[in-house]
Design a protein around this motif. Structure first.
Motif, PDB file in Angstrom:
ATOM      1  N   ALA A  54      -8.437  -0.421   7.242  1.00 36.75           N
ATOM      2  CA  ALA A  54      -7.901  -1.245   6.288  1.00 36.75           C
ATOM      3  C   ALA A  54      -8.133  -0.950   4.815  1.00 36.75           C
ATOM      4  O   ALA A  54      -7.158  -1.189   4.152  1.00 36.75           O
ATOM      5  CB  ALA A  54      -8.488  -2.743   6.532  1.00 36.75           C
ATOM      6  N   LEU A  55      -9.255  -0.545   4.573  1.00 36.39           N
ATOM      7  CA  LEU A  55      -9.560  -0.098   3.168  1.00 36.39           C
ATOM      8  C   LEU A  55      -8.669   1.019   2.873  1.00 36.39           C
ATOM      9  O   LEU A  55      -8.108   1.123   1.588  1.00 36.39           O
ATOM     10  CB  LEU A  55     -11.103   0.320   3.043  1.00 36.39           C
ATOM     11  CG  LEU A  55     -11.548   0.878   1.628  1.00 36.39           C
ATOM     12  CD1 LEU A  55     -11.097  -0.289   0.542  1.00 36.39           C
ATOM     13  CD2 LEU A  55     -12.926   1.116   1.823  1.00 36.39           C
ATOM     14  N   ALA A  56      -8.516   2.106   3.584  1.00 39.43           N
ATOM     15  CA  ALA A  56      -7.689   3.296   3.321  1.00 39.43           C
ATOM     16  C   ALA A  56      -6.374   2.915   2.993  1.00 39.43           C
ATOM     17  O   ALA A  56      -5.563   3.662   2.378  1.00 39.43           O
ATOM     18  CB  ALA A  56      -7.914   4.224   4.278  1.00 39.43           C
ATOM     19  N   SER A  57      -5.744   1.757   3.926  1.00 38.48           N
ATOM     20  CA  SER A  57      -4.391   1.254   3.909  1.00 38.48           C
ATOM     21  C   SER A  57      -3.946   0.802   2.349  1.00 38.48           C
ATOM     22  O   SER A  57      -3.062   1.173   1.982  1.00 38.48           O
ATOM     23  CB  SER A  57      -4.005   0.489   4.698  1.00 38.48           C
ATOM     24  OG  SER A  57      -4.141   1.033   6.205  1.00 38.48           O
ATOM     25  N   LEU A  58      -5.076  -0.041   1.928  1.00 39.57           N
ATOM     26  CA  LEU A  58      -4.926  -0.509   0.433  1.00 39.57           C
ATOM     27  C   LEU A  58      -4.892   0.645  -0.560  1.00 39.57           C
ATOM     28  O   LEU A  58      -4.062   0.778  -1.276  1.00 39.57           O
ATOM     29  CB  LEU A  58      -6.173  -1.241   0.263  1.00 39.57           C
ATOM     30  CG  LEU A  58      -6.081  -2.045  -1.136  1.00 39.57           C
ATOM     31  CD1 LEU A  58      -4.788  -3.174  -1.109  1.00 39.57           C
ATOM     32  CD2 LEU A  58      -7.543  -2.935  -1.053  1.00 39.57           C
ATOM     33  N   LEU A  59      -5.575   1.799  -0.237  1.00 39.27           N
ATOM     34  CA  LEU A  59      -5.631   2.614  -1.229  1.00 39.27           C
ATOM     35  C   LEU A  59      -4.378   3.509  -1.069  1.00 39.27           C
ATOM     36  O   LEU A  59      -3.836   3.933  -2.191  1.00 39.27           O
ATOM     37  CB  LEU A  59      -7.044   3.652  -0.864  1.00 39.27           C
ATOM     38  CG  LEU A  59      -8.258   3.532  -1.099  1.00 39.27           C
ATOM     39  CD1 LEU A  59      -9.323   4.267  -0.587  1.00 39.27           C
ATOM     40  CD2 LEU A  59      -8.388   2.806  -2.450  1.00 39.27           C
ATOM     41  N   CYS A  60      -3.727   3.729  -0.002  1.00 33.55           N
ATOM     42  CA  CYS A  60      -2.285   4.212   0.047  1.00 33.55           C
ATOM     43  C   CYS A  60      -1.431   3.528  -0.985  1.00 33.55           C
ATOM     44  O   CYS A  60      -0.494   4.298  -1.450  1.00 33.55           O
ATOM     45  CB  CYS A  60      -1.932   4.348   1.580  1.00 33.55           C
ATOM     46  SG  CYS A  60      -2.766   5.460   2.530  1.00 33.55           S
ATOM     47  N   ALA A  61      -1.618   2.178  -0.916  1.00 35.99           N
ATOM     48  CA  ALA A  61      -0.624   1.442  -1.426  1.00 35.99           C
ATOM     49  C   ALA A  61      -0.732   1.671  -2.991  1.00 35.99           C
ATOM     50  O   ALA A  61       0.260   1.371  -3.807  1.00 35.99           O
ATOM     51  CB  ALA A  61      -0.669  -0.190  -1.024  1.00 35.99           C
TER      52      ALA A  61
ATOM     53  N   ILE B 203       0.788  -2.074   2.476  1.00 30.46           N
ATOM     54  CA  ILE B 203      -0.146  -3.545   2.461  1.00 30.46           C
ATOM     55  C   ILE B 203      -0.056  -4.288   3.735  1.00 30.46           C
ATOM     56  O   ILE B 203      -1.025  -4.904   4.304  1.00 30.46           O
ATOM     57  CB  ILE B 203       0.539  -4.528   1.358  1.00 30.46           C
ATOM     58  CG1 ILE B 203       0.398  -3.972  -0.147  1.00 30.46           C
ATOM     59  CG2 ILE B 203       0.069  -5.961   1.379  1.00 30.46           C
ATOM     60  CD1 ILE B 203      -1.101  -3.879  -0.485  1.00 30.46           C
ATOM     61  N   LEU B 204       1.112  -4.092   4.433  1.00 30.54           N
ATOM     62  CA  LEU B 204       1.197  -4.453   6.011  1.00 30.54           C
ATOM     63  C   LEU B 204       0.204  -3.819   6.947  1.00 30.54           C
ATOM     64  O   LEU B 204      -0.226  -4.617   7.685  1.00 30.54           O
ATOM     65  CB  LEU B 204       2.723  -4.492   6.308  1.00 30.54           C
ATOM     66  CG  LEU B 204       3.207  -4.951   7.793  1.00 30.54           C
ATOM     67  CD1 LEU B 204       2.789  -6.404   7.741  1.00 30.54           C
ATOM     68  CD2 LEU B 204       4.445  -4.569   8.117  1.00 30.54           C
TER      69      LEU B 204
END
Length: 398
Positions: A89-96, A171-172
């Motif tokens: 979840a944290l890494a997905s936010l970083l990708c955004a 974000i999704l």
């Protein structure tokens, strides 16, 4: 063993939960594929440079599974799930929030290190509870449910891009990761009791990996499943370049074409489950290998044609991808059948080798000098031919 007896070993809800955890991989891989051109424009790089975030993700999947496997054999299945889902979840936010392609590649590596926990624990949990025939059916059921992910992921991604910028895709994914974390807490029950856990040091983990690799009952099915699965990763890495580059599809039509091939995995996984009582597991594995190889050859022949037909290419890709519905669950069930309490480590090793095949295929595509369709066709034939060789070696064994 009758079908009724096998079905009593697991519930549909349990399989759907494991499929959700496993689906993080295909969701993270496929959902942002329609955004490659948009991301390349924003980062001021080529689409091929953006596509290098796929091998980075495969690298994270390969490395992460080697850690989670023995860890889950030592401390149980649930605690690693908590950690991995939180990292995802944290890494997905970083990708955004990526501002350049190298930041994106690093964040994707971290995202894979978290998300890969799902596939390791799902395989191990099935082996914790089921015998080889029950495992084959459970893996097929899971692939049917999990098959929704690669079907819907690019479609969701394309529709998100229709209304928002590419950052919304990640974000999704972050929200999906948080949902999985909640499901771990409330719905996942530990499948490895304390008395069956292995007390492993780092040195012992290395020795355990060596022991598992020396086990023919594991090694050959692992190679069969990983090599035939490598054809899928070649397809994923090349799909944007082939459909949007060679055949000039837009984002929405690309998503539908990609999803069509993913439907084949669900279709053959369903057939595999239905015929499991009448056709032996090795015979089903052979059928899948032959289907995949035939499809790969069709794609390669189209690449050599003066004017490649999209529909013929789609037919070949459908076979090459759909055949995994036979090869995947049966190779997995055979490989895990003798692993017992070390199922987590064995699952991790198989997953790591599988995604290493994807990493290798993605890197090879960077150096192959021909057009995208020919590059994909060559690699798919290579992977399926090697996988078919392993499959027929298994079939000759008693």
């Amino acid at each position: 063993m009758t079908t009724k007896k096998i079905d009593q070993q697991y519930s549909t809800g349990w399989i759907m939960l494991l499929a959700l955890f496993t689906a993080l991989g295909p969701l993270s891989i496929d959902m942002y594929l329609p955004a490659f051109l948009q991301m390349a424009h924003d980062f001021n790089v080529s689409p091929q440079m953006v596509s290098n975030s796929l091998p980075a993700y495969f690298l994270g999947l390969a490395l992460g599974q080697l850690i989670y496997g023995p860890l889950s054999d030592r401390i149980g299945r649930k605690t690693p799930l908590y950690f991995g889902m939180a990292v995802f979840a944290l890494a997905s936010l970083l990708c955004a929030f990526a501002t350049d392609v190298w930041f994106l590649i690093g964040a994707r590596l971290l995202q894979a290190l978290g998300g890969c926990v799902g596939v390791v624990i799902a395989r191990a949990a099935i082996r914790d509870r089921l015998d080889v025939q029950g495992s084959a059916q459970a893996f097929s059921s899971m692939m049917i449910v999990m098959g929704i992910a690669p079907v819907m992921a690019p479609i969701f991604g394309a529709w998100v891009l229709y209304f928002f910028d590419w950052q919304a895709v990640f974000i999704l994914l972050m929200l999906i990761g948080i949902f999985c974390l909640v499901c771990v807490h409330f719905f996942f029950t530990e499948t490895l009791p304390v008395e069956r856990r292995l007390k492993l040091s780092i040195r012992q983990v290395g020795l355990l990996y060596q022991t598992i690799l020396k086990d023919k009952s594991f090694r050959l099915p692992m190679l069969a499943g990983c090599l035939t699965g490598g054809a899928l990763f070649c397809y994923i890495s090349s799909a944007s370049a082939v459909f949007m580059g060679v055949f000039a599809m837009d984002q929405q039509h690309f998503a539908y074409a990609f999803a069509f091939n993913a439907v084949g995995i669900m279709f053959l996984s369903s057939i595999n489950k239905r015929i499991s009582q009448r056709v032996g597991i090795k015979q089903r594995l052979q059928m899948g290998g032959l289907i995949q190889f035939t499809g790969a050859v069709i794609v390669l022949l189209c690449a050599f044609a003066t004017s490649a037909s999209l529909w013929v290419v789609m037919f070949g890709l459908f076979m090459a991808v759909a055949g995994i519905g036979f090869t995947g669950p049966n190779a997995m069930a055979l490989a895990m059948s003798q692993q017992g309490a070390r199922a987590g480590t064995a699952s991790a090793l198989m997953g790591s080798v599988q995604f290493s095949s994807g990493l290798l295929g993605g890197l090879m595509l960077n150096f192959m000098p021909w057009n995208a369709l020919l590059n994909m066709g060559i690699l798919m034939v290579l992977f399926t031919l090697l996988g078919l060789t392993a499959i027929f070696t298994i079939a000759r064994q008693q």
